[in-house]
Scaffold this active site. Sequence first.
Site, mmCIF file in Angstrom:
data_model
loop_
_atom_site.group_PDB
_atom_site.id
_atom_site.type_symbol
_atom_site.label_atom_id
_atom_site.label_comp_id
_atom_site.label_asym_id
_atom_site.label_seq_id
_atom_site.Cartn_x
_atom_site.Cartn_y
_atom_site.Cartn_z
ATOM 1 N N GLU A 174 0.747 -1.178 -0.133
ATOM 2 C CA GLU A 174 0.129 -0.009 -0.015
ATOM 3 C C GLU A 174 0.938 1.264 -0.112
ATOM 4 O O GLU A 174 0.300 2.187 0.227
ATOM 5 C CB GLU A 174 -0.948 0.004 1.216
ATOM 6 C CG GLU A 174 -1.808 -1.092 1.150
ATOM 7 C CD GLU A 174 -3.219 -1.144 0.052
ATOM 8 O OE1 GLU A 174 -3.667 0.138 -0.022
ATOM 9 O OE2 GLU A 174 -3.484 -2.079 -0.474
ATOM 10 N N HIS A 250 -5.186 1.318 7.028
ATOM 11 C CA HIS A 250 -3.586 1.823 6.708
ATOM 12 C C HIS A 250 -3.008 2.108 7.767
ATOM 13 O O HIS A 250 -3.796 2.843 9.038
ATOM 14 C CB HIS A 250 -3.468 2.902 5.815
ATOM 15 C CG HIS A 250 -3.936 2.339 4.265
ATOM 16 N ND1 HIS A 250 -4.669 3.248 3.479
ATOM 17 C CD2 HIS A 250 -3.487 1.488 3.542
ATOM 18 C CE1 HIS A 250 -4.665 2.695 2.222
ATOM 19 N NE2 HIS A 250 -3.995 1.601 2.360
ATOM 20 N N CYS A 368 -3.151 11.285 3.544
ATOM 21 C CA CYS A 368 -3.284 10.155 2.480
ATOM 22 C C CYS A 368 -3.230 11.015 1.094
ATOM 23 O O CYS A 368 -2.923 10.556 0.153
ATOM 24 C CB CYS A 368 -4.887 9.866 2.328
ATOM 25 S SG CYS A 368 -5.289 8.928 3.933
HETATM 26 N N1 SUG Z 1 -4.767 6.009 4.282
HETATM 27 C C1 SUG Z 1 -4.381 6.477 2.864
HETATM 28 N N2 SUG Z 1 -3.154 6.649 2.922
HETATM 29 N N3 SUG Z 1 -5.101 6.394 1.841
HETATM 30 C C2 SUG Z 1 -6.690 6.576 2.103
HETATM 31 C C3 SUG Z 1 -7.070 5.800 0.838
HETATM 32 C C4 SUG Z 1 -8.660 5.664 0.702
HETATM 33 C C5 SUG Z 1 -9.319 4.970 -0.248
HETATM 34 N N4 SUG Z 1 -10.591 5.232 -0.330
HETATM 35 C C6 SUG Z 1 -11.256 4.556 -1.277
HETATM 36 O O1 SUG Z 1 -10.717 3.901 -2.342
HETATM 37 C C7 SUG Z 1 -12.773 4.658 -1.602
HETATM 38 C C8 SUG Z 1 -13.291 4.661 -2.885
HETATM 39 C C9 SUG Z 1 -14.768 4.441 -2.978
HETATM 40 O O2 SUG Z 1 -15.309 3.953 -1.966
HETATM 41 O O3 SUG Z 1 -15.447 5.077 -4.066
HETATM 42 C C10 SUG Z 1 -8.775 3.358 0.071
HETATM 43 O O4 SUG Z 1 -9.769 2.914 0.790
HETATM 44 O O5 SUG Z 1 -7.815 2.990 -0.426
#
Ligand code: SUG
Length: 444
Positions: A174, A250, A368
């Site tokens: 990730e 994460h 993020c």
């Molecule tokens: N914590 C960090 N670094 N990043 C956050 C990422 C959020 C992302 N949300 C999404 O992909 C949601 C998309 C949706 O539901 O439409 C994920 O879960 O991978």
Amino acid sequence: MKHFEANFDGLVGPTHNYAGLSFGNVASFNNAAQASNPKAAAKQGLKKAKSLAEMGMVQGMLAPQERPDLTTLRRIGFTGTDAQVLKSAHEQAPLLLNACCSASSMWTANAATISPSADTRDKKIHFTPANLVDKLHRSIEPITTGLILQSTFSDPNHFHHHGHLPEHASFGDEGAANHTRMCAQYGESGVELFVYGQEATNPNAPRPAKFPARQTLEASRAVARLHQLNDSNTVFIQQNPDVIDQGVFHNDVIAVGNQNVLFYHEQAFVDTQNKLDEIQSKLNTESHFIEVPTNKVSINDAVKSYLFNTQVITLPSGEMAIIAPTDCQENPAVFAYLNELVTLETPIKKVFYFDVKQSMQNGGGPACLRLRVAMNQHELSAVNQHTLMNDQLFSTLNQWVDKHYRDRLTTKDLADPQLLIESRTALDELTQIMKLGSVYQFQR
Ligand SMILES: N=C(N)NCCC[C@H](NC(=O)CCC(=O)O)C(=O)O
């Protein structure tokens, strides 16, 4: 020579929407099927990036990905014109269409893991795009991510690019969301903390029961090998599986580091004290381990407010500041904690709040939205200068957003062939603004 940490924020793409695609990410699930506002999302992100540049930070932008992803839709058997592909995907497999339309590349903390030249044997900055295999909509990001990173950091004298890890659950990676670096000064060698959710090849090792552990130890070790790190400048830490099961998908939802500061929740890790001792023994400076106890901030409040998905930055004055989402101000326990934190004997002296709610509603806070690259002046000169934030880029990108982005989008709109045309027109223009070359499939 001058050295610093640059932050490269993900520009929110024109298809930003809420599709509930991320099992284990509470906000993504709770906001599924709500209408989004891509224009506001992009502008919130640009405002945060510009504000950091105004604080004297080095700030860049990374271009979004091409969505809807027609290449993937064709790869899974949809045929005909682009409009026909969208129509049949919408009719036959709407959830797959949603996955191929996500603007999730905006969360550039997941774009890649970066090791600065001060840590690596060949003294170059190393980049490994994250394979993001745990989520279908994210697993289609790494190839274009690699191309965007290569056109942003193109000089082979300074930048060493790797391919993404094998696309298998054993190597779930990730990126920087599960990696942080501690050091005395950015230009000095530091200690890279790789935080993993599970050991894929050891069925007896602890792992969450309910939600997926997206990052594996095997992936973290592979990245450390590729980046030419060694035992003396790496620490591998397991995330507490119980908190993953409470929505900490994460590590950057529960911990963040900057220079000699590690800011983390009491329940973040497994074997915490031994790991802190290991970090301190490998680091050539006195650390500040700022542990937030559960009786001040519960896991639920941390997940809701994103207290730890804040950026801890070092301002030009040498003081550290926290870049927090306004959601932290709205949560009484978290707001009280932050007000107290700046009065304590730690390097963190200020908190700045930003409204990034469009991103937060999909589980993406300020941290993020950014990819950190510690670098020196020579390395910064070798970066594609058209990606660096300044007054001109800020105003050009705001106008570009005004011209091309919608202010309302639902999953029902994703099959609209006009949205595809709008997105491609916007991205084609963006590659010219940021001088990226032909990074998108539709340009090749
Ligand atoms: N914590 C960090 N670094 N990043 C956050 C990422 C959020 C992302 N949300 C999404 O992909 C949601 C998309 C949706 O539901 O439409 C994920 O879960 O991978």
